[in-house]
Write a protein that holds these residues in place. Sequence first.
Motif, short mmCIF file in Angstrom:
data_model
loop_
_atom_site.label_atom_id
_atom_site.label_comp_id
_atom_site.label_asym_id
_atom_site.label_seq_id
_atom_site.Cartn_x
_atom_site.Cartn_y
_atom_site.Cartn_z
N VAL A 7 42.81 -88.67 -12.69
CA VAL A 7 42.62 -89.31 -11.39
C VAL A 7 41.69 -90.51 -11.54
O VAL A 7 40.91 -90.59 -12.50
CB VAL A 7 42.01 -88.33 -10.35
N ARG A 8 41.79 -91.44 -10.61
CA ARG A 8 40.88 -92.58 -10.58
C ARG A 8 39.77 -92.26 -9.59
O ARG A 8 40.03 -91.68 -8.53
CB ARG A 8 41.62 -93.84 -10.15
N ALA A 9 38.55 -92.63 -9.92
CA ALA A 9 37.41 -92.27 -9.07
C ALA A 9 36.31 -93.31 -9.21
O ALA A 9 36.33 -94.16 -10.10
CB ALA A 9 36.89 -90.89 -9.47
N THR A 10 35.34 -93.22 -8.31
CA THR A 10 34.15 -94.09 -8.35
C THR A 10 32.92 -93.21 -8.57
O THR A 10 32.77 -92.17 -7.91
CB THR A 10 34.00 -94.87 -7.03
N ILE A 11 32.06 -93.61 -9.49
CA ILE A 11 30.82 -92.85 -9.74
C ILE A 11 29.86 -93.09 -8.57
O ILE A 11 29.50 -94.23 -8.29
CB ILE A 11 30.16 -93.28 -11.07
N ALA A 21 31.53 -88.05 -9.11
CA ALA A 21 32.52 -89.09 -8.82
C ALA A 21 33.25 -88.74 -7.53
O ALA A 21 33.37 -87.57 -7.16
CB ALA A 21 33.51 -89.21 -9.98
N ASP A 22 33.73 -89.77 -6.86
CA ASP A 22 34.51 -89.59 -5.63
C ASP A 22 35.93 -90.12 -5.88
O ASP A 22 36.11 -91.29 -6.18
CB ASP A 22 33.85 -90.37 -4.49
N ALA A 23 36.89 -89.21 -5.76
CA ALA A 23 38.30 -89.59 -5.92
C ALA A 23 38.99 -89.40 -4.58
O ALA A 23 39.49 -88.31 -4.27
CB ALA A 23 38.96 -88.73 -7.00
N ASP A 24 38.95 -90.44 -3.75
CA ASP A 24 39.56 -90.38 -2.40
C ASP A 24 39.10 -89.15 -1.62
O ASP A 24 39.91 -88.41 -1.05
CB ASP A 24 41.09 -90.37 -2.51
N GLY A 25 37.78 -88.94 -1.61
CA GLY A 25 37.23 -87.83 -0.83
C GLY A 25 37.02 -86.56 -1.63
O GLY A 25 36.28 -85.67 -1.20
N LEU A 26 37.64 -86.45 -2.80
CA LEU A 26 37.43 -85.28 -3.66
C LEU A 26 36.22 -85.54 -4.54
O LEU A 26 36.16 -86.53 -5.26
CB LEU A 26 38.68 -85.05 -4.53
N ARG A 27 35.22 -84.64 -4.47
CA ARG A 27 34.01 -84.78 -5.28
C ARG A 27 34.19 -84.09 -6.62
O ARG A 27 34.57 -82.92 -6.68
CB ARG A 27 32.80 -84.18 -4.54
N GLY A 55 35.46 -82.70 -14.29
CA GLY A 55 36.30 -83.52 -15.15
C GLY A 55 35.51 -84.25 -16.22
O GLY A 55 34.28 -84.21 -16.24
N VAL A 56 36.25 -84.89 -17.11
CA VAL A 56 35.67 -85.69 -18.18
C VAL A 56 36.05 -87.15 -17.95
O VAL A 56 37.20 -87.46 -17.67
CB VAL A 56 36.20 -85.22 -19.56
N ILE A 57 35.05 -88.02 -18.06
CA ILE A 57 35.30 -89.46 -17.88
C ILE A 57 35.93 -89.99 -19.16
O ILE A 57 35.32 -89.97 -20.23
CB ILE A 57 33.99 -90.20 -17.57
N ASP A 58 37.18 -90.44 -19.03
CA ASP A 58 37.90 -90.94 -20.20
C ASP A 58 37.83 -92.44 -20.36
O ASP A 58 37.90 -92.95 -21.47
CB ASP A 58 39.38 -90.53 -20.11
N ARG A 59 37.72 -93.14 -19.23
CA ARG A 59 37.72 -94.59 -19.33
C ARG A 59 36.95 -95.21 -18.18
O ARG A 59 36.98 -94.70 -17.06
CB ARG A 59 39.17 -95.10 -19.32
N ILE A 60 36.26 -96.30 -18.49
CA ILE A 60 35.58 -97.09 -17.46
C ILE A 60 36.40 -98.36 -17.26
O ILE A 60 36.69 -99.07 -18.22
CB ILE A 60 34.15 -97.47 -17.89
#
Length: 302
Positions: A7-11, A21-27, A55-60
Amino acid sequence: MSRGTTVRATIIAAHGRHYLADADGLRLQCVTRGKKTNVAVGDRVQVTLTSPDQGVIDRIDERDTLLYRSDQYKSKLLAANVSQLFIVVATEPGFADDLVSRALVAAEAAGITARLILNKTDVTASLDKARERLRPYAALGYPVHEVSAKGRPEETVATLTPLLAGQSSILIGQSGMGKSSLINLLVPDADIAVREISAALDTGKHTTTFTRLYQLPALGGGSSIIDSPGFQEFGLYHLTEGMLERAFVEFAPYLGHCKFYNCRHLIEPQCAVLAAVEEGKIARMRHTLYGQLLHESSQTLY
């Protein structure tokens, strides 16, 4: 969503090597692969789920901007993808000019718009002195916004809200300047959000110990505000000579007019910058800081 989904998310918060991280409301509680800690609040990332809420951050994703401070040995990421920096100072306790100037230099070097907020203007006994100290920054083109988070809250919100609309902003400043009061005014339910983040990151720490991002949906356009812990020092060891001379906005008219093309603007003969300092066109305090930062940049060990 199941394990292995990307998923794409914002830290939105960071504490040590743990991130929220927030992925469209999912923490999502996240970690990096290995021992990397090169993730900043505000980063847009790709996360592979290891459970429904971890989750694990795979890419920035590529960053628009990156704000950080550094000492001789390491750097400390403050925030990514911010478009605007607010430096919060107050009438009391006294603020450090060194920190303000360094933050302005960091913003210029990162391509981020900088503004100053003078808080606690209801403390009238110290107001004139604070204004006087901020005048040199205003003269350089950095706007100064006067507010009183506790004395005149509605006025404060009315002053700052238009400045936040459509921007990704960060508030920085020393402890005691009233940043928390400003955040609580600007972000409804900020306290609840902080408690949730604290619980999710299992910090057990006071709210001021980690950086966190708040979305401001009411202001539209992806508006957000980042609150950072109060700090007393702002090292800029990572800035090179070229970056430094360009980060002092008042140097701009004189660069390229020195006798020597590789002039460092310290002791060289026929230096246009030094001549401007002597003529009062560049504040001596700012030039002294430039020299100090130049010295620091030559000490870097990483």
